[in-house]
Design a protein around this motif. Structure first.
Motif, short mmCIF file in Angstrom:
data_model
loop_
_atom_site.label_atom_id
_atom_site.label_comp_id
_atom_site.label_asym_id
_atom_site.label_seq_id
_atom_site.Cartn_x
_atom_site.Cartn_y
_atom_site.Cartn_z
N LYS A 195 58.48 54.12 103.79
CA LYS A 195 59.37 54.09 102.56
C LYS A 195 60.43 53.55 102.24
N GLY A 196 61.86 52.89 101.85
CA GLY A 196 63.04 53.05 102.15
C GLY A 196 63.21 51.65 101.13
N TYR A 197 64.44 51.18 101.79
CA TYR A 197 65.16 49.94 100.72
C TYR A 197 64.69 48.84 100.01
N PHE A 198 64.20 48.53 101.01
CA PHE A 198 62.91 47.45 100.42
C PHE A 198 61.77 48.54 99.49
N GLY A 199 61.84 49.74 99.46
CA GLY A 199 60.02 49.50 97.70
C GLY A 199 59.77 50.98 99.32
N GLU A 200 58.56 50.53 98.70
CA GLU A 200 57.30 51.35 99.48
C GLU A 200 56.31 50.52 99.87
N VAL A 201 55.55 51.18 101.30
CA VAL A 201 54.34 49.90 101.49
C VAL A 201 53.12 51.14 101.89
N GLU A 202 52.54 50.55 102.11
CA GLU A 202 51.30 51.34 102.29
C GLU A 202 49.99 50.69 102.91
N ILE A 203 49.68 50.62 104.50
CA ILE A 203 48.78 49.74 104.89
C ILE A 203 47.54 50.40 105.35
N SER A 204 46.85 50.04 105.06
CA SER A 204 44.94 50.51 106.52
C SER A 204 44.57 49.63 106.19
N VAL A 205 44.46 49.13 107.98
CA VAL A 205 43.13 49.09 108.58
C VAL A 205 41.65 49.41 109.04
N SER A 206 40.51 48.92 108.99
CA SER A 206 40.42 49.18 109.71
C SER A 206 39.22 48.49 110.64
N GLY A 211 61.48 45.64 106.73
CA GLY A 211 62.12 46.67 105.83
C GLY A 211 63.30 47.03 106.73
N ALA A 212 63.41 47.02 107.92
CA ALA A 212 64.46 48.02 108.94
C ALA A 212 65.81 47.23 108.69
N LEU A 213 65.48 45.75 108.48
CA LEU A 213 66.85 45.75 108.69
C LEU A 213 68.14 45.97 107.31
N GLY A 214 67.54 46.99 106.17
CA GLY A 214 67.67 47.77 104.63
C GLY A 214 67.27 48.85 105.89
N GLU A 215 67.93 50.33 104.82
CA GLU A 215 67.68 51.35 105.40
C GLU A 215 66.38 52.38 104.88
N MET A 216 65.70 52.49 105.91
CA MET A 216 64.44 52.73 105.90
C MET A 216 63.98 54.70 106.61
N GLU A 217 63.35 55.08 105.35
CA GLU A 217 63.78 56.51 105.15
C GLU A 217 61.97 57.50 105.84
N GLU A 218 61.49 56.29 105.80
CA GLU A 218 60.31 57.27 106.79
C GLU A 218 59.48 56.17 107.07
N ILE A 219 58.88 56.30 108.23
CA ILE A 219 58.11 55.44 108.30
C ILE A 219 57.03 56.88 109.20
#
Length: 268
Positions: A224-235, A133-141
């Motif tokens: 969130k960025g050009y690629f779309g959005e992702v939310e990943i949680s691990v426990s 995703g970072a190959l395109g514009e990344m708005e926030e992480i």
């Protein structure tokens, strides 16, 4: 067959060694482990690998790859030596790479000696997605880390709250990844790995919680960025003897080894 070495033989180092010796890390042979001192009761006759405190003996062992599992100081001491000795370097103390000059010197050494610095996913998931995703514009992480108060013992968290008296979650840090990786070197190396995969240390937001209501170590990535959005949680289930870390970290290193020796590689 890949010839491997490990720096450090604490909880993580032992777990990684066990995975290699049991052949769960692919076609890899563990040749030696570098330690400060040999543990009491060590019987070399019963082991398939050498345990040594002699640096030259270790680095002259013709190793294809060396795994650092001994902390930030060890990475500073031995990182460049690993690469100059002709070995690839697997880094677990990723927070140390928040030191820009050190990271640049390590990269230069890797390029000079045509070796790789390998950073496993370790305690988090989704670094492949973030890197792509970072190959395109990344708005926030943003990274949100939650661990039981006992996991923050011996850290700066003790100066902020009474860990033993907590009855509900408390945010003990909010800021960026560069500062968090310095303040909690054993516990939020994940923020450093995420930063390197994505938008850098300054632009990666981090929240750290001491949470008495949970038993596992949890990490949530929101991007969130050009690629779309992702939310990943691990426990992650923590080690009983070292609650700052989890068995999945050693398993992630084993996956790296397996990828390097397998005909088919999945999830890169």
């Amino acid at each position: 067959m890949l010839k491997a070495g490990i720096i450090g033989y604490g909880t993580l180092g032992k777990s990684i060694a066990e995975l290699i010796v049991s052949k769960q890390a692919g076609n890899v042979e563990l040749k030696s482990v570098l330690v400060r001192r040999k543990p009491d009761g060590w019987d070399s006759a019963q082991q398939t690998f050498a345990l040594t405190s002699e640096e030259e003996e270790f680095f002259n062992g013709d190793l294809d790859i060396i795994i650092e599992s001994a902390g930030h100081q060890a990475l500073h001491m031995y990182g460049e030596k690993v690469l100059s000795s002709g070995s690839h370097l697997v880094v677990l103390s990723v927070g140390a790479l928040g030191d820009t000059r050190f990271y640049e010197n390590l990269q230069a050494s890797a390029e000079q000696h045509r070796k790789q610095i390998i950073i496993p996913s370790a305690a988090i998931a989704g670094l492949d997605r973030i890197t792509a995703g970072a190959l395109g514009e990344m708005e926030e992480i943003t990274l949100i880390t939650r661990k039981h108060p006992r996991s923050w013992a011996g850290t700066i968290a003790e100066e902020k709250v009474n860990l033993e008296a907590l009855t509900e979650p408390v945010c003990i840090y909010e800021g960026n990844a560069r500062e968090s990786s310095k303040l909690f070197p054993q516990s939020v190396n994940v923020s450093a790995a995420l930063s390197l995969a994505g938008v850098g240390f300054e632009n990666t937001k981090v929240q750290v919680f001491a949470d008495p209501t949970i038993k596992t170590n949890t990490h949530t990535i929101k991007a969130k960025g050009y690629f779309g959005e992702v939310e990943i949680s691990v426990s992650n289930v923590p080690y009983e003897q070292n609650p700052k870390s989890s068995p999945i970290v050693a398993m992630s290193v084993a996956k790296v080894m397996k990828n390097l020796t397998s005909a088919v590689v999945i999830g890169v």
